[in-house]
Design an enzyme around this catalytic site. Structure first.
Site, PDB file in Angstrom:
ATOM      1  N   GLY A  74       4.998   1.370  -4.092  1.00  0.00           N
ATOM      2  CA  GLY A  74       4.758   0.841  -5.435  1.00  0.00           C
ATOM      3  C   GLY A  74       5.985   1.076  -6.288  1.00  0.00           C
ATOM      4  CB  SER A  75       7.098   4.031  -8.251  1.00  0.00           C
ATOM      5  OG  SER A  75       5.935   4.110  -9.034  1.00  0.00           O
ATOM      6  N   PRO A 103       0.818  -1.221   0.000  1.00  0.00           N
ATOM      7  CG  PRO A 103      -0.916  -1.596   1.522  1.00  0.00           C
ATOM      8  CD  PRO A 103       0.378  -2.174   1.034  1.00  0.00           C
ATOM      9  CD  GLU A 110       5.013  -7.077 -15.055  1.00  0.00           C
ATOM     10  OE1 GLU A 110       6.215  -7.334 -14.929  1.00  0.00           O
ATOM     11  OE2 GLU A 110       4.105  -7.898 -14.888  1.00  0.00           O
ATOM     12  CB  ILE A 156      -0.367  -9.856  -5.131  1.00  0.00           C
ATOM     13  CG1 ILE A 156       0.390  -8.884  -4.205  1.00  0.00           C
ATOM     14  CG2 ILE A 156       0.543 -10.992  -5.617  1.00  0.00           C
ATOM     15  CD1 ILE A 156       1.483  -8.050  -4.863  1.00  0.00           C
ATOM     16  CD  GLU A 167       4.151   8.427 -15.186  1.00  0.00           C
ATOM     17  OE1 GLU A 167       3.973   7.245 -14.817  1.00  0.00           O
ATOM     18  OE2 GLU A 167       3.312   9.054 -15.853  1.00  0.00           O
TER      19      GLU A 167
END
Ligand SMILES: Cc1cc2nc3c(=O)[nH]c(=O)nc-3n(C[C@H](O)[C@H](O)[C@H](O)COP(=O)(O)OP(=O)(O)OC[C@H]3O[C@@H](n4cnc5c(N)ncnc54)[C@H](O)[C@@H]3O)c2cc1C
Length: 382
Positions: free
Chosen positions: A131-132, A128, A366, A157, A370
């Protein structure tokens, strides 16, 4: 550069084309409505060897080249993007960490059933709050009782909550480390391990058949033999695996673009306005010509990245370029294809509308686009 396919790769493409047309495409509209991962189809694909595509025969796979995988995806993705998305997530990020970094006992225990299509693999990186920024994960693994205790939560997931899911290969911070210099390791957590639970299936704009969920780890104990690879190299293992995943998302994007180009071209030839097919209007022709041209460019980038991997050469930058170019193309082409269909294309009963909905995630999964820009800029020395 020559990306012509070998005889084995051509046979695989024929197999995938036939399976996609006969078994997947007819079910796509109902599968969209049902929004359930069609594991029966995935099992059939497993029986054909398709679930072990990038894994050598020694471990139950068919040892296909990455170029062959891209070519197979071009066929499967034409039929249904959700099925192709589940398949590619399994074949790349769901299976490769165990093949590339696992020991022989782990390969025999978990990879072989994945490659033989008896179970489905999942890759647990995103959280949460991370991410990046993969380094920002907070799921922790601490040494305890001859094994590891895992606590934390993973977000979005894929393939971990179906009736054929084996569990998940996840990334965790290893405890006891100074947080300024954290270390990360990857672990297998099998379905039904006490303390491991999966949340409800999430509802996306597209990829409605893909099973994507949050995963929860509450004092989950796993034995030492569940640690995959070098305990200090987990982050590198996961980021390296994503590079293959990017070729895969680029290939999925190619298939979506080809699908909407075919649909829009056919429709433009049939639809009559002002006394002639709309394909006779230059404005429509130019849209189709632009999509076809950009598709060819994206195809070359994607096959180039795949062939570099097959040659054992670095492909990080090329995979990022392929994913960036092909996924941007897919979202734009899908929008133009809906435009060519007019109101009919806006209605969810039309295949082009489903592809439009499926396109957006290609720019997010994936590694967002950016992040692909950052990878490419770093390769340029920025
Ligand atoms: C359908 C679906 C399936 C998925 N399946 C999986 C899976 O199986 N396993 C898994 O681990 N994950 C999975 N994911 C998660 C996916 O990989 C992440 O959503 C993605 O990496 C982006 O992370 P985030 O959503 O946290 O966005 P964030 O990282 O919060 O980004 C939000 C926005 O900020 C931008 N941004 C962030 N950092 C920067 C920066 N440095 N410079 C410029 N812009 C930046 C991003 O590009 C984006 O536009 C899935 C996601 C979806 C939607």
């Amino acid at each position: 550069m020559d990306f012509s396919l070998s005889e084995t790769e051509r046979d695989l493409v024929d197999l995938c084309r036939e399976f996609a047309q006969k078994e997947i495409a007819p079910r796509a509209p109902a599968a969209w409505e049902a929004a359930v991962c069609p594991t029966d189809l995935l099992r059939e694909m497993g029986a054909l060897g398709l679930l072990g595509m990038l894994i050598p025969e020694e471990w139950g796979g068919i040892g296909m080249s990455t170029v062959g995988f891209v070519a197979a995806m071009e066929q499967l993705g034409l039929a249904d993007q959700s099925v192709a998305a589940a398949w590619q997530a399994h074949v790349t990020i769901g299976s490769l960490p165990l093949y590339l970094f696992g020991d022989d006992a782990q390969r025999d225990r978990w990879l072989r059933p994945l490659a033989e299509g008896r179970s489905l693999g999942a890759f647990g990186l995103t959280e949460p709050d991370a991410g990046s920024d993969a380094r920002g994960i907070s799921t922790r693994a601490e040494r305890r009782d001859g094994g590891w205790i895992i606590n934390g939560r993973k977000a979005f997931i894929s393939n971990a909550g179906t009736d054929m899911s084996f569990g998940v290969t996840l990334l965790a911070r290893t405890a006891g480390d100074d947080d300024a210099r954290p270390t990360y390791a990857s672990f297998v957590v099998e379905t039904d391990t006490p303390g491991f639970t999966v949340g409800p299936k999430l509802r996306g704009i597209g990829w409605r058949g893909l099973d994507t969920r949050d995963l929860f780890f509450d004092d989950v104990w796993v034995a030492d033999d569940h640690l995959v690879g070098d305990p200090a190299m987990g982050l590198n293992q996961f980021l390296g695996t994503l590079e293959v995943g990017r070729i895969s998302i680029a290939a999925l994007s190619l298939s979506l673009t080809q699908a909407v180009l075919d649909l829009a071209t056919d429709y433009a030839k049939e639809r009559v306005q002002f006394g002639q097919p709309i394909s006779k209007f230059q404005a429509v022709q130019f849209k189709l010509a632009d999509i076809a041209t950009e598709l060819e460019a994206a195809r070359w980038l994607t096959y180039r990245a795949a062939s570099l991997r097959d040659a054992g050469l670095p492909f990080r930058k090329e995979a990022a370029m392929a994913k960036l170019k092909a996924s941007r193309l897919a979202t734009w082409a899908a929008s133009e294809a809906v435009q060519i269909h007019g109101g009919v294309g806006y209605m969810l009963d039309s295949p082009v509308a489903r592809f439009y909905c499926d396109a957006k995630v290609l720019e997010i999964g994936e590694g967002t686009n950016e992040i692909q820009h950052l990878v490419i800029a770093r390769a340029l020395g920025c």
